[in-house]
Enzyme design. Structure first.
Site, PDB file in Angstrom:
ATOM      1  N   ASP A  24      82.039  48.677  35.595  1.00  0.00           N
ATOM      2  CA  ASP A  24      81.060  49.749  35.756  1.00  0.00           C
ATOM      3  C   ASP A  24      80.710  49.926  37.223  1.00  0.00           C
ATOM      4  O   ASP A  24      79.766  49.330  37.706  1.00  0.00           O
ATOM      5  CB  ASP A  24      79.817  49.424  34.930  1.00  0.00           C
ATOM      6  CG  ASP A  24      78.824  50.568  34.859  1.00  0.00           C
ATOM      7  OD1 ASP A  24      79.175  51.686  35.286  1.00  0.00           O
ATOM      8  OD2 ASP A  24      77.708  50.341  34.373  1.00  0.00           O
ATOM      9  N   HIS A  31      77.019  45.456  33.020  1.00  0.00           N
ATOM     10  CA  HIS A  31      75.646  45.016  33.304  1.00  0.00           C
ATOM     11  C   HIS A  31      75.398  43.563  32.894  1.00  0.00           C
ATOM     12  O   HIS A  31      74.247  43.118  32.899  1.00  0.00           O
ATOM     13  CB  HIS A  31      74.617  45.933  32.621  1.00  0.00           C
ATOM     14  CG  HIS A  31      74.553  47.311  33.183  1.00  0.00           C
ATOM     15  ND1 HIS A  31      73.402  48.057  33.191  1.00  0.00           N
ATOM     16  CD2 HIS A  31      75.492  48.096  33.772  1.00  0.00           C
ATOM     17  CE1 HIS A  31      73.634  49.234  33.744  1.00  0.00           C
ATOM     18  NE2 HIS A  31      74.908  49.279  34.104  1.00  0.00           N
ATOM     19  N   GLU A  88      73.704  56.295  40.948  1.00  0.00           N
ATOM     20  CA  GLU A  88      73.806  56.457  39.501  1.00  0.00           C
ATOM     21  C   GLU A  88      73.047  55.373  38.749  1.00  0.00           C
ATOM     22  O   GLU A  88      72.431  55.634  37.710  1.00  0.00           O
ATOM     23  CB  GLU A  88      75.275  56.453  39.075  1.00  0.00           C
ATOM     24  CG  GLU A  88      75.530  57.016  37.676  1.00  0.00           C
ATOM     25  CD  GLU A  88      75.339  56.014  36.547  1.00  0.00           C
ATOM     26  OE1 GLU A  88      75.234  56.446  35.386  1.00  0.00           O
ATOM     27  OE2 GLU A  88      75.316  54.792  36.818  1.00  0.00           O
ATOM     28  N   GLU A  89      73.100  54.151  39.260  1.00  0.00           N
ATOM     29  CA  GLU A  89      72.442  53.037  38.574  1.00  0.00           C
ATOM     30  C   GLU A  89      70.946  52.970  38.868  1.00  0.00           C
ATOM     31  O   GLU A  89      70.233  52.146  38.298  1.00  0.00           O
ATOM     32  CB  GLU A  89      73.095  51.703  38.959  1.00  0.00           C
ATOM     33  CG  GLU A  89      74.555  51.565  38.570  1.00  0.00           C
ATOM     34  CD  GLU A  89      74.776  51.439  37.068  1.00  0.00           C
ATOM     35  OE1 GLU A  89      73.803  51.602  36.302  1.00  0.00           O
ATOM     36  OE2 GLU A  89      75.916  51.182  36.657  1.00  0.00           O
ATOM     37  N   HIS A 133      80.520  56.512  40.627  1.00  0.00           N
ATOM     38  CA  HIS A 133      79.462  55.940  41.458  1.00  0.00           C
ATOM     39  C   HIS A 133      79.921  54.608  42.024  1.00  0.00           C
ATOM     40  O   HIS A 133      80.540  53.794  41.328  1.00  0.00           O
ATOM     41  CB  HIS A 133      78.153  55.782  40.679  1.00  0.00           C
ATOM     42  CG  HIS A 133      78.221  54.869  39.493  1.00  0.00           C
ATOM     43  ND1 HIS A 133      77.965  53.514  39.570  1.00  0.00           N
ATOM     44  CD2 HIS A 133      78.488  55.121  38.182  1.00  0.00           C
ATOM     45  CE1 HIS A 133      78.071  52.968  38.364  1.00  0.00           C
ATOM     46  NE2 HIS A 133      78.394  53.930  37.513  1.00  0.00           N
ATOM     47  N   GLU A 168      83.287  56.553  33.802  1.00  0.00           N
ATOM     48  CA  GLU A 168      82.403  55.558  33.199  1.00  0.00           C
ATOM     49  C   GLU A 168      83.148  54.754  32.126  1.00  0.00           C
ATOM     50  O   GLU A 168      84.067  55.252  31.476  1.00  0.00           O
ATOM     51  CB  GLU A 168      81.185  56.244  32.566  1.00  0.00           C
ATOM     52  CG  GLU A 168      80.206  56.822  33.555  1.00  0.00           C
ATOM     53  CD  GLU A 168      79.345  55.769  34.235  1.00  0.00           C
ATOM     54  OE1 GLU A 168      79.498  54.571  33.940  1.00  0.00           O
ATOM     55  OE2 GLU A 168      78.526  56.155  35.077  1.00  0.00           O
ATOM     56  N   ASP A 222      77.705  52.477  43.462  1.00  0.00           N
ATOM     57  CA  ASP A 222      76.636  51.487  43.344  1.00  0.00           C
ATOM     58  C   ASP A 222      76.778  50.688  42.056  1.00  0.00           C
ATOM     59  O   ASP A 222      77.371  51.154  41.069  1.00  0.00           O
ATOM     60  CB  ASP A 222      75.258  52.153  43.416  1.00  0.00           C
ATOM     61  CG  ASP A 222      75.029  53.179  42.312  1.00  0.00           C
ATOM     62  OD1 ASP A 222      75.971  53.933  41.992  1.00  0.00           O
ATOM     63  OD2 ASP A 222      73.902  53.230  41.771  1.00  0.00           O
TER      64      ASP A 222
END
Length: 377
Positions: free
Chosen positions: A99, A348, A133-134, A66, A162, A68
């Protein structure tokens, strides 16, 4: 500067906060199209998806990722701007470094090196990217899979980039994930004055014994690959804000992360049976975020173990921990699915980063996986 690091810096500099892609997927297409990959945009609603494929024969190895990223949080909390990739002490800082733009960059350069050495490899290669995805993940990989399934385009092996690694690159491979089932329960009472409880029905009071029963329920014992199923309450809301009013409704949100010992239908039935024991009125709405999946063995797991051992000299641990990933949409098609990517310690977080040396190691592992699966001995 290595090609992998250079590509990652370019990706980080594009502020692709979910569900935005900010041109990242076009950049990947620019890199891969000259190598024989066809490009297909499969956008839905506000989500951008791309399917890049080289070859039409089986087996098909697909890299899933992903573009995003999650929001940055307070910019003042970062030691350097989150979308200005910054090198410090052997690490590259920026939102998405781990990530999962680091995994994307590592795979793209691995493919470039692999095809230079093995242009006539067996089978096919594909890259699937989403910008959802997020977020709520309703218009991303799940929709792309529907398109592929409708035209009979089958993925054999799916490598999800991931951030799976724990203490060092490649020490953990995710070979499965728990399912995720979300519930929104509304307990219906009768609003009234706190001084006249006999004229009202307090939904907080009536639900309290049921809450205890739900949280103490032993759903299963888990198995060799998964821990036991767990229920966690995430939100409880009731009342008008006034101290002298008995609320008319109570809203409760809870989630079950469940293993392969159960399915969503069984959990729903057992939950209703628990609630019905207490005799109150309620509404219960469910949202299935993903079914559990497991790739306990097979060519993909074996090739990944061999690649990690070849590049690093150590044996990885197979694991099913963590939250959910887009791999949950691929596994039901019958594909073998694993996750392998950067360290997850900073994902994150403020000052998200990846080690420069780790980035090169990961790219080398990806390249060796390609060799192990797509080059005939």
């Amino acid at each position: 500067m290595s090609d992998t690091l250079d590509l990652l810096k370019t990706l980080i500099s594009r502020p692709s906060i979910t569900p935005q892609d900010a041109g990242c997927q076009d950049l990947l297409a620019e890199r891969l199209t000259p190598l024989g990959f066809s490009t297909e945009r499969l956008d839905f609603a506000d989500t951008q998806n791309i399917w890049l494929r080289r070859g039409q024969s089986q087996p098909l190895l697909t890299f899933l990722g992903h573009t995003d990223v999650v929001p940055t949080g307070a910019l003042t909390a970062w030691d350097s701007p989150p979308f200005e990739p910054t090198l410090r002490d052997g690490k590259l800082y920026g939102r998405g470094a781990a990530d999962m733009k680091g995994g994307i960059a590592a795979f793209v350069t691995a493919v470039e090196r692999f095809l230079k050495q093995h242009p006539d490899h067996q089978g096919s290669l594909a890259v699937m990217m989403t910008s959802d995805e997020e977020g709520i993940a309703t218009h991303g990989v799940v929709k792309v899979v529907e398109v592929l399934e409708a035209r009979g385009e089958k993925i054999t092996w799916c490598l999800v980039g991931e951030p799976s690694s724990d203490k060092r690159i490649g020490d953990v491979i995710r070979v499965g994930r728990r399912g995720s089932l979300c519930a929104r329960l509304t307990v219906i009472g009768i609003q009234g004055h706190v001084a006249y409880p006999e004229l009202a029905e307090n939904p907080i009071h009536t639900f309290a014994p049921a809450l205890k029963a739900l949280t103490e329920e032993v759903w299963d014992q888990g198995n060799a690959f998964f821990p036991p199923t767990r229920l966690q309450v995430s939100n409880i809301n009731g009342g008008t804000g006034a101290e002298n009013i008995i609320p008319g409704e109570l809203e409760v949100q809870f989630n079950l992360r469940f293993c392969t010992e159960l399915n969503a239908e069984t959990i729903q039935q057992r939950t209703r049976a628990i609630l019905d024991r207490f005799g109150f009125n309620y509404r219960l709405d469910w949202r299935l975020s993903g079914q559990p999946f497991l790739t306990a063995s097979g060519d993909l797991v074996a090739a990944t173990h061999a690649a990690i051992n070849s590049v690093t000299g150590y044996e990885p641990k197979d694991d099913t921990g963590g939250g959910t990933s887009d791999g949950r949409f691929i596994a039901p098609t019958g594909a073998q699915v694993i996750e392998l990517g950067p360290l997850n310690e900073s994902i994150h977080k403020i000052n998200e980063h990846i080690g420069v040396a780790d980035l090169e190691t990961l790219s080398a592992i990806y390249e060796q996986i390609l060799v192990n699966l797509l080059v005939r001995a």
